[in-house]
Write a protein that holds these residues in place. Structure first.
Motif, PDB file in Angstrom:
ATOM      1  N   GLU A   1       5.977   1.249  15.767  1.00 33.05           N
ATOM      2  CA  GLU A   1       4.840   0.523  15.434  1.00 33.05           C
ATOM      3  C   GLU A   1       5.560   0.115  14.491  1.00 33.05           C
ATOM      4  O   GLU A   1       5.923  -1.086  13.551  1.00 33.05           O
ATOM      5  CB  GLU A   1       4.123   2.003  14.138  1.00 33.05           C
ATOM      6  N   GLY A   2       6.370   0.626  13.279  1.00 35.59           N
ATOM      7  CA  GLY A   2       7.321  -0.113  12.408  1.00 35.59           C
ATOM      8  C   GLY A   2       8.212   1.187  11.124  1.00 35.59           C
ATOM      9  O   GLY A   2       8.395   2.147  11.477  1.00 35.59           O
ATOM     10  N   VAL A   3       9.003   0.640  10.516  1.00 36.04           N
ATOM     11  CA  VAL A   3      10.343   0.687   9.587  1.00 36.04           C
ATOM     12  C   VAL A   3       9.438   0.273   8.015  1.00 36.04           C
ATOM     13  O   VAL A   3       9.338  -0.197   7.660  1.00 36.04           O
ATOM     14  CB  VAL A   3      11.023   0.922   9.758  1.00 36.04           C
ATOM     15  N   ARG A   4       9.098   1.628   7.662  1.00 34.68           N
ATOM     16  CA  ARG A   4       9.186   1.641   6.088  1.00 34.68           C
ATOM     17  C   ARG A   4       9.979   2.240   5.797  1.00 34.68           C
ATOM     18  O   ARG A   4      11.162   3.315   5.899  1.00 34.68           O
ATOM     19  CB  ARG A   4       7.996   2.890   5.617  1.00 34.68           C
ATOM     20  N   ILE A   5      10.660   1.268   3.987  1.00 33.07           N
ATOM     21  CA  ILE A   5      12.061   1.275   3.461  1.00 33.07           C
ATOM     22  C   ILE A   5      11.343   1.187   1.895  1.00 33.07           C
ATOM     23  O   ILE A   5      11.403   0.269   1.338  1.00 33.07           O
ATOM     24  CB  ILE A   5      12.829   0.068   3.586  1.00 33.07           C
ATOM     25  N   SER A   6      11.704   2.123   1.537  1.00 34.37           N
ATOM     26  CA  SER A   6      11.501   2.086   0.088  1.00 34.37           C
ATOM     27  C   SER A   6      12.540   1.766  -0.800  1.00 34.37           C
ATOM     28  O   SER A   6      13.355   1.271  -0.192  1.00 34.37           O
ATOM     29  CB  SER A   6      11.835   3.696  -0.792  1.00 34.37           C
ATOM     30  N   LEU A   7      12.120   1.188  -1.994  1.00 35.83           N
ATOM     31  CA  LEU A   7      13.126  -0.118  -2.975  1.00 35.83           C
ATOM     32  C   LEU A   7      14.156   1.029  -3.377  1.00 35.83           C
ATOM     33  O   LEU A   7      13.392   2.219  -4.126  1.00 35.83           O
ATOM     34  CB  LEU A   7      11.852  -0.545  -3.468  1.00 35.83           C
TER      35      LEU A   7
ATOM     36  N   THR B   1      15.954   5.273   6.396  1.00 32.95           N
ATOM     37  CA  THR B   1      14.298   4.692   6.016  1.00 32.95           C
ATOM     38  C   THR B   1      13.482   5.681   7.457  1.00 32.95           C
ATOM     39  O   THR B   1      13.590   7.199   7.795  1.00 32.95           O
ATOM     40  CB  THR B   1      14.584   3.566   6.877  1.00 32.95           C
ATOM     41  N   ARG B   2      12.311   5.562   7.446  1.00 36.30           N
ATOM     42  CA  ARG B   2      11.128   5.995   7.457  1.00 36.30           C
ATOM     43  C   ARG B   2      10.424   5.226   8.198  1.00 36.30           C
ATOM     44  O   ARG B   2       9.376   4.531   8.419  1.00 36.30           O
ATOM     45  CB  ARG B   2      10.267   6.778   6.854  1.00 36.30           C
ATOM     46  N   PRO B   3      10.879   6.177   9.808  1.00 39.06           N
ATOM     47  CA  PRO B   3      10.379   4.883  11.205  1.00 39.06           C
ATOM     48  C   PRO B   3       9.022   5.173  11.305  1.00 39.06           C
ATOM     49  O   PRO B   3       8.534   6.763  11.648  1.00 39.06           O
ATOM     50  CB  PRO B   3      11.728   5.519  12.169  1.00 39.06           C
ATOM     51  N   PHE B   4       7.968   4.811  12.162  1.00 41.61           N
ATOM     52  CA  PHE B   4       7.212   5.200  12.699  1.00 41.61           C
ATOM     53  C   PHE B   4       6.762   4.419  14.466  1.00 41.61           C
ATOM     54  O   PHE B   4       6.466   3.514  14.024  1.00 41.61           O
ATOM     55  CB  PHE B   4       5.477   4.557  12.132  1.00 41.61           C
ATOM     56  N   GLU B   5       7.516   5.637  14.867  1.00 44.37           N
ATOM     57  CA  GLU B   5       7.399   5.172  16.282  1.00 44.37           C
ATOM     58  C   GLU B   5       6.346   4.193  17.485  1.00 44.37           C
ATOM     59  O   GLU B   5       5.477   4.612  16.878  1.00 44.37           O
ATOM     60  CB  GLU B   5       8.010   6.512  17.177  1.00 44.37           C
TER      61      GLU B   5
END
Length: 363
Positions: free
Chosen positions: A337-343, A331-335
């Motif tokens: 802040e949050g985690v972005r997850i592609s479908l 996944t794509r983390p933003f330290e």
């Protein structure tokens, strides 16, 4: 370092692409991993487009059409605008880079909400521009704050809507209010890389709803996401002929390959449009299903209008990223802040939900 690079380059924030599945599998000693980090379309290319690309590959020994005239003509017809209102570039981000090259001098200001697309601070730094960032409000853009941040030094306002990484959108009414408050000599970029996934009825097509009355607006689109042509790098911009002419002047020679042009043309024919609509509908159904399942597990989910979901888990972002990667999900983390997850595909999304079920949303 060899030579004497510009000072701006020495301190440049580097754009970091999502980790590959192969990297994650090797690092965690896994048989395989799934990449859900780059907002790619998990489906194979449309069959009709793939066939056109295969045939076009036989001409790779020749240079492509520098101006991409056939693609421009097709896009101008689709959007009901003049040919001089369309340009084609290396993805929507390539057109954005041309805009910086054409308009931004050292010391100029560029305003954009933050957090947003990570290339914005990179382009500001390479242009020696002053980045003026406006914090998000509840994961969405504060356009009143954006308007207030504009000064007589501002050249460009950049809005990615849906926003990357939060998936939130600007409504048409909000955009019109912003444009009414911004001087006419400031270009407002409406970057709609994820446009095809938007279902919010308050979001109209800005080419029709905004451009006719606001010549300082520039709409960007891409074939990378919904159309599944991320590997070929082709996107476009629609705007006033004066802006388009400036963008064309700074374009690198032959920046869009002939194969990419053929793929874009094949994607715009009626047969491909029907295939695309079916695939987008499938992605939207998965978005609803994944959002509901995540919420049922107790995860804080930001309502998304894109082909990804965002979990604002704050300080738990890196821990969640690592936990998922150890289970073969990149996944794509933003330290902090949050985690972005592609479908992904339904099966991949099932695997994601099962992995999230092993993690504690409150940690």
């Amino acid at each position: 370092m060899i030579g004497r690079p510009r000072a701006a380059v020495a301190g440049l924030p580097e754009y970091k692409p999502g980790r590959s599945a192969a990297q994650a599998a090797a690092e965690h000693d896994l048989a395989e991993a799934i990449k859900l980090a780059s907002n790619e379309n998990a489906n194979d290319p449309l069959p009709s487009v793939a066939a056109a690309v295969a045939e076009a590959a036989l001409g790779m020994n020749r240079y492509p059409d520098h101006r991409c005239m056939e693609v421009r003509e097709a896009l101008a017809g689709r959007h009901g605008v003049g040919l001089d209102q369309v340009t084609v570039g290396s993805g929507s981000v390539g057109v954005l880079q041309q805009l910086f090259a054409a308009y931004v001098d050292p010391g100029d200001e560029v305003v954009y909400p933050w957090r947003s697309f990570e290339v914005h601070p990179v382009f500001c730094a390479t242009s020696a521009a002053r980045a003026v960032t406006v914090p998000l409000a509840d994961h969405a853009f504060d356009l009143d704050g954006v308007a207030a941040a504009v000064t007589d030094r501002t050249k460009i306002v950049v809005l990615s809507t849906p926003n990357n990484p939060t998936g939130t959108v600007c409504t048409t009414a909000e955009l019109l209010r912003l444009l009414a408050a911004v001087p006419d000599d400031v270009i407002v970029v409406i970057d709609e890389a994820y446009r095809e996934f938007v279902t919010d009825p308050a979001v109209a097509d800005p080419v029709e709803a905004i451009l006719p009355s606001h010549p300082n607006a520039l709409v960007l689109r891409t074939f990378s996401k919904a159309y599944g042509l991320a590997n070929l790098r082709v996107g476009y911009g629609v705007g006033h002929p004066g802006i388009i002419g400036a963008l064309d002047k700074v374009a690198l020679p032959f920046i869009v390959s002939g194969i990419a042009q053929i793929a874009a043309l094949a994607s715009l024919v009626p047969q491909a449009a029907a295939e695309l609509a079916e695939r987008v509908a499938g992605i939207l159904a998965e978005r609803d299903r994944v959002n509901a399942a995540m919420a049922a597990q107790g995860w804080p989910v930001v309502p998304s209008q894109a082909n990804f979901v965002y979990l604002p888990v704050g300080e738990g972002a890196m821990d969640l990223f690592v936990r998922l990667e150890r289970q073969g999900l990149v996944t794509r983390p933003f330290e902090g802040e949050g985690v972005r997850i592609s479908l992904g595909t339904p099966a991949q999304n099932d695997r994601l939900l099962a992995a999230l079920g092993t993690c504690d949303p409150k940690q």
